[in-house]
Design an enzyme around this catalytic site. Structure first.
Site, PDB file in Angstrom:
ATOM      1  N   HIS A  32      -3.077   0.683 -24.054  1.00 42.96           N
ATOM      2  CA  HIS A  32      -1.812   0.609 -24.799  1.00 42.96           C
ATOM      3  C   HIS A  32      -1.267  -0.827 -24.877  1.00 42.96           C
ATOM      4  O   HIS A  32      -0.060  -1.010 -24.947  1.00 42.96           O
ATOM      5  CB  HIS A  32      -0.765   1.568 -24.223  1.00 42.96           C
ATOM      6  CG  HIS A  32      -1.054   3.009 -24.554  1.00 42.96           C
ATOM      7  ND1 HIS A  32      -0.103   3.989 -24.517  1.00 42.96           N
ATOM      8  CD2 HIS A  32      -2.192   3.631 -24.958  1.00 42.96           C
ATOM      9  CE1 HIS A  32      -0.643   5.150 -24.857  1.00 42.96           C
ATOM     10  NE2 HIS A  32      -1.924   4.954 -25.125  1.00 42.96           N
ATOM     11  N   ASP A  84      -8.023   2.504 -28.170  1.00 44.35           N
ATOM     12  CA  ASP A  84      -7.580   3.865 -27.856  1.00 44.35           C
ATOM     13  C   ASP A  84      -7.037   4.451 -29.156  1.00 44.35           C
ATOM     14  O   ASP A  84      -5.895   4.205 -29.508  1.00 44.35           O
ATOM     15  CB  ASP A  84      -6.508   3.818 -26.762  1.00 44.35           C
ATOM     16  CG  ASP A  84      -5.870   5.167 -26.478  1.00 44.35           C
ATOM     17  OD1 ASP A  84      -6.326   6.175 -27.047  1.00 44.35           O
ATOM     18  OD2 ASP A  84      -4.890   5.199 -25.711  1.00 44.35           O
ATOM     19  N   GLU A 102      -2.555  12.482 -31.516  1.00 43.41           N
ATOM     20  CA  GLU A 102      -2.858  12.689 -30.089  1.00 43.41           C
ATOM     21  C   GLU A 102      -1.782  12.093 -29.208  1.00 43.41           C
ATOM     22  O   GLU A 102      -1.380  12.672 -28.196  1.00 43.41           O
ATOM     23  CB  GLU A 102      -4.217  12.072 -29.738  1.00 43.41           C
ATOM     24  CG  GLU A 102      -4.734  12.454 -28.346  1.00 43.41           C
ATOM     25  CD  GLU A 102      -4.368  11.484 -27.211  1.00 43.41           C
ATOM     26  OE1 GLU A 102      -4.642  11.798 -26.057  1.00 43.41           O
ATOM     27  OE2 GLU A 102      -3.785  10.415 -27.484  1.00 43.41           O
ATOM     28  N   GLU A 103      -1.298  10.904 -29.596  1.00 46.19           N
ATOM     29  CA  GLU A 103      -0.372  10.166 -28.731  1.00 46.19           C
ATOM     30  C   GLU A 103       0.980  10.847 -28.574  1.00 46.19           C
ATOM     31  O   GLU A 103       1.772  10.457 -27.716  1.00 46.19           O
ATOM     32  CB  GLU A 103      -0.186   8.721 -29.248  1.00 46.19           C
ATOM     33  CG  GLU A 103      -1.464   7.884 -29.280  1.00 46.19           C
ATOM     34  CD  GLU A 103      -1.991   7.502 -27.885  1.00 46.19           C
ATOM     35  OE1 GLU A 103      -1.348   7.856 -26.886  1.00 46.19           O
ATOM     36  OE2 GLU A 103      -3.059   6.878 -27.834  1.00 46.19           O
ATOM     37  N   HIS A 155      -9.474  10.927 -31.548  1.00 46.25           N
ATOM     38  CA  HIS A 155      -8.206  10.826 -32.278  1.00 46.25           C
ATOM     39  C   HIS A 155      -8.114   9.495 -33.009  1.00 46.25           C
ATOM     40  O   HIS A 155      -8.572   8.461 -32.528  1.00 46.25           O
ATOM     41  CB  HIS A 155      -6.992  11.097 -31.382  1.00 46.25           C
ATOM     42  CG  HIS A 155      -6.650  10.058 -30.367  1.00 46.25           C
ATOM     43  ND1 HIS A 155      -5.823   8.987 -30.658  1.00 46.25           N
ATOM     44  CD2 HIS A 155      -6.977   9.935 -29.058  1.00 46.25           C
ATOM     45  CE1 HIS A 155      -5.665   8.257 -29.555  1.00 46.25           C
ATOM     46  NE2 HIS A 155      -6.363   8.797 -28.575  1.00 46.25           N
ATOM     47  N   ASP A 176     -12.709  10.069 -25.787  1.00 45.21           N
ATOM     48  CA  ASP A 176     -11.482   9.260 -25.734  1.00 45.21           C
ATOM     49  C   ASP A 176     -11.742   8.080 -24.794  1.00 45.21           C
ATOM     50  O   ASP A 176     -12.874   7.867 -24.365  1.00 45.21           O
ATOM     51  CB  ASP A 176     -10.308  10.130 -25.228  1.00 45.21           C
ATOM     52  CG  ASP A 176      -8.955   9.641 -25.745  1.00 45.21           C
ATOM     53  OD1 ASP A 176      -8.797   8.415 -25.993  1.00 45.21           O
ATOM     54  OD2 ASP A 176      -8.036  10.465 -25.878  1.00 45.21           O
TER      55      ASP A 176
END
Lengths: 350, 345
Positions: A316, A179, A211-212, A66, A234
């Site tokens: 994150h 990410d 994706e998130e 992603h 991922d």
């Protein structure tokens, strides 16, 4: 382009979920000479096709990473020109004090900002004890007056964190949005390798959007492709200070997902191949993978799925930390898996 | 002075006790423009610019050090324990980058991801429970690179956007920069009185460097230049702002432990008004500066504080208004070059 240089470009290009156009442009620029065809889907995912080079197309494999990232949209412009934010994806308010951000105006221009933090000298005892909350986060737009802020920035404009790629010791690097831009890089590296080898299956390399916020990008891209095999690449939470449970370790190889979402057949093949080519592999079992795989699995008539992840510390945050050895091993493993896909889907899986 | 000098000055790392890089840079910058320059026993850099009169001694002072971290332990897994040097809110440390020791080894302060925080109340940890990760997988990787006792500073880039500057350590590189500009301006004109420029150490650890300077010079009057707090953010009522960006240099009337002598306070204000320089009077009385240490040295030395307002100081990234900065320089130049001298009481 050097991997790290390209990664810096990929991570510093904004691509908050649903607003991936700029990062898609960077990706397309990089892959257009490496694939037979590519296009952008209605939801913003990029699909690149590298056709079977043996001429014996026996099946279709989709490898998906992603390209979106967590971030914010402007929620309100306060008196003085300060911005209030609403989150897109899982953002921890505890890491936001004193971060640098980029505001992507609807006009296309980008502005720099900082998230303010009241100096300790000015804090009351109560404020000192308060935990950070999204309600009190504000952005100070650097160099713009309130009038200029109101003329150039509006509610709904996206905001990303700003943090360049930094090399650490050994082969480790730190950055924001690793990410999942680290796997975007892996997918680009994979396409480079595919150009040097003979393989039987058509390979669809996907850079998925959103994706998130629940993977609609990967779901719809997979619907278009109708792959026989899907692999989501991922990042996964790596070993980290402050967490007692045993987590995948950095530098000890990519992590293979196991559990009801993941096809035991593909997982078994990947384990076997890793051993053959001497790539270290770590295992992680979960009911839901928390990746695009959960959506890809159930598309159309269903897709046999594998998940391969890069262990990452501080997910994150603006200091996401990975080991490039794991990335290189992931690419080696994908290359070898694709090379060994020499049967039809029915022969291989049934 | 150029943006380039401000950039080098603010990006250089000089956590209290390890100001050597900043000191070297300033010494190189001003060395050929002053009549004398020396480094004292506490690491303070003291330069003299002779005046037209040696009847009085004037001291201009700014501190070189900045808040940062001190490495207190190296764990078997290669992670570093640390403590704060100076006042740092633990909240600003999570998810930040630092440079450690003499080789400026890069490292990051991480935090457990939000995904693992569900179902339990996870708070900002105490500083002793945070770790710096430099990418090592064991303490052996760190041999000869990082040692207990090393300091670490933030790695923020300095940048000027329109009339704003973004960077770290404006407290007190802003003050250092003001002094350097005043020295530059004096290359063509002598100050009225003999004027000492002191760039001092360890302000952030309890005003430690400046006392030695006071006793060494025994000035008749002192002016402390600072980058001070601005709390003009959307949460705060105006009386808590301390200072407000864009209103000019902040002049202190009283702060922790020190009341600026009334005549001196009025003198600084009078000078700003005479020169038509915008100014503001600092709205809060918390926090101290080297003016306390100088002022209470020997028989008592009249000391004033003039500051560039800076938002978000003592954190990895702060902002200042370059017009405020330029006006602070202007006020400093007016004081040093005053035609009638200063009538010290």
């Amino acid at each position: 382009m050097e991997d790290i240089e390209l990664l810096d470009k990929l991570t510093s290009t904004p691509g908050v979920s649903g607003s991936e156009e700029k990062v898609a442009d960077v990706i397309i620029e990089e892959i257009k000479g490496l694939c037979d065809e590519y296009h952008t889907t209605p939801l913003g995912s990029v699909i690149a096709l590298k056709k079977s080079t043996s001429g014996r197309a026996k099946g279709k494999i989709e490898i998906s990473a992603h390209m979106d990232e967590i971030g914010f949209v402007v929620a309100k412009i306060e008196e003085g020109g300060y911005l209030r934010l609403a989150t897109v994806g899982g953002v921890d308010p505890k890491i936001l004090s004193s971060q640098e951000v980029t505001i992507i105006s609807h006009t296309g221009r980008e502005y720099k900002g900082v998230i303010g933090a009241l100096a300790p000298h000015l804090q009351t005892e109560k404020e000192r004890k308060e935990q950070p909350s999204h309600d009190t986060v504000f952005v100070d737009v650097i160099g713009l007056s309130e009038d200029e802020v109101r003329a150039n920035i509006r509610v709904g404009d996206t905001v990303t964190m700003h943090a360049p790629i930094l090399r650490l010791m050994k082969n480790r690097i730190v950055g924001k949005s690793l990410d999942d831009r680290i796997c975007v890089l892996a997918n680009i590296k994979l396409l480079r390798e595919l150009n040097k080898m003979i393989f039987d299956w058509d390979v669809y390399v996907v850079f998925s959007s959103q994706e998130e916020i629940g993977s609609p990008g990967a779901r719809t891209a997979t619907y278009e492709i109708e792959p026989d095999v899907g692999i989501a690449i991922d990042v996964t939470i790596g070993d980290i200070h402050g967490v007692k449970e045993k987590l995948p370790k950095l530098g000890k190889g990519p992590v293979l997902g196991l559990g009801p979402t993941c096809s035991p057949k593909i997982a078994g093949d990947i384990k076997k191949i890793a051993k053959e080519i001497n790539v270290p592999l770590q295992l992680e079992a979960s009911v839901r993978t928390g990746t695009d795989a959960d959506s890809m699995f159930l598309v159309g008539k269903g897709v046999p799925i594998a998940v391969l992840s890069i262990p990452l510390r501080h997910m994150h945050t603006t200091v996401e930390l990975i080991d490039m050895d794991d990335v290189n091993n992931l690419v080696r493993l994908l290359v070898e898996y694709i090379k060994q896909l020499d049967k039809t889907y029915e022969e291989a899986f049934l | 002075m150029s943006e380039e000098v401000r950039k080098r000055l603010c990006e250089e790392i000089g956590v209290s006790g390890e100001e050597y890089r900043v000191r070297k840079m300033i010494k190189e910058e001003i060395g050929s423009f002053v009549d004398d320059i020396r480094i004292d026993k506490l690491g303070n850099l003291i330069a003299l610019k002779r005046g037209r009169s040696d009847e009085k001694k004037v001291l201009f002072l700014a501190h070189m050090d900045e808040v940062g971290l001190l490495i207190t332990g190296i764990e078997d897994n290669g992670l570093l324990r640390f403590t704060a040097v100076g006042g740092i809110d633990p909240k600003v440390l999570l998810s930040k980058r630092v440079l450690i020791g003499k080789d400026k080894i890069p490292g990051v302060i991480g935090f457990i991801p939000i995904h693992m925080q569900r179902g339990e109340e996870v708070k900002v940890p105490k500083i002793e429970d945070m770790r710096i990760d430099v990418g090592a997988s064991s303490n052996k990787d760190l041999e000869g690179k990082v040692e207990i006792g090393d300091t670490a500073g933030f790695s923020t880039q300095y940048e000027e956007v329109e009339k704003m500057a973004k960077g770290k350590a404006f407290d007190d590189r802003a003050g250092c920069s003001v002094l350097i500009e005043v020295i530059d301006a004096l290359s063509e004109q002598k100050p009225f009185f003999d004027t000492y420029f002191a760039f001092v150490t360890q302000e952030e650890t309890g005003l430690r460097g400046s006392g030695a300077v006071a006793y060494e010079i025994m000035p008749d009057i002192a002016f402390v230049f600072e980058g001070t707090t601005a709390g003009d953010n959307p949460e705060l009522e105006e009386e808590r702002w301390s200072t407000h960006l864009g209103e000019g240099p902040a002049i202190t009337a009283v702060h922790r432990g020190w009341v600026v002598p009334k005549w001196l306070f009025e003198y600084v204000i009078g000078m700003a008004e005479r020169e038509d320089i915008p100014y503001q009077i600092k709205r809060t009385t918390k926090g101290g500066t080297d003016a306390y240490r100088i002022g209470t040295s020997a028989r008592g030395i009249p000391s004033a504080v003039i500051s560039v307002p800076c938002r978000y100081i003592h954190s990895p990234v702060s902002l200042m208004n370059l017009e405020d900065y330029a006006n602070t320089v202007k006020l400093a130049k007016a004081i040093v070059n005053t035609e009638e001298g200063i009538n010290v009481r």
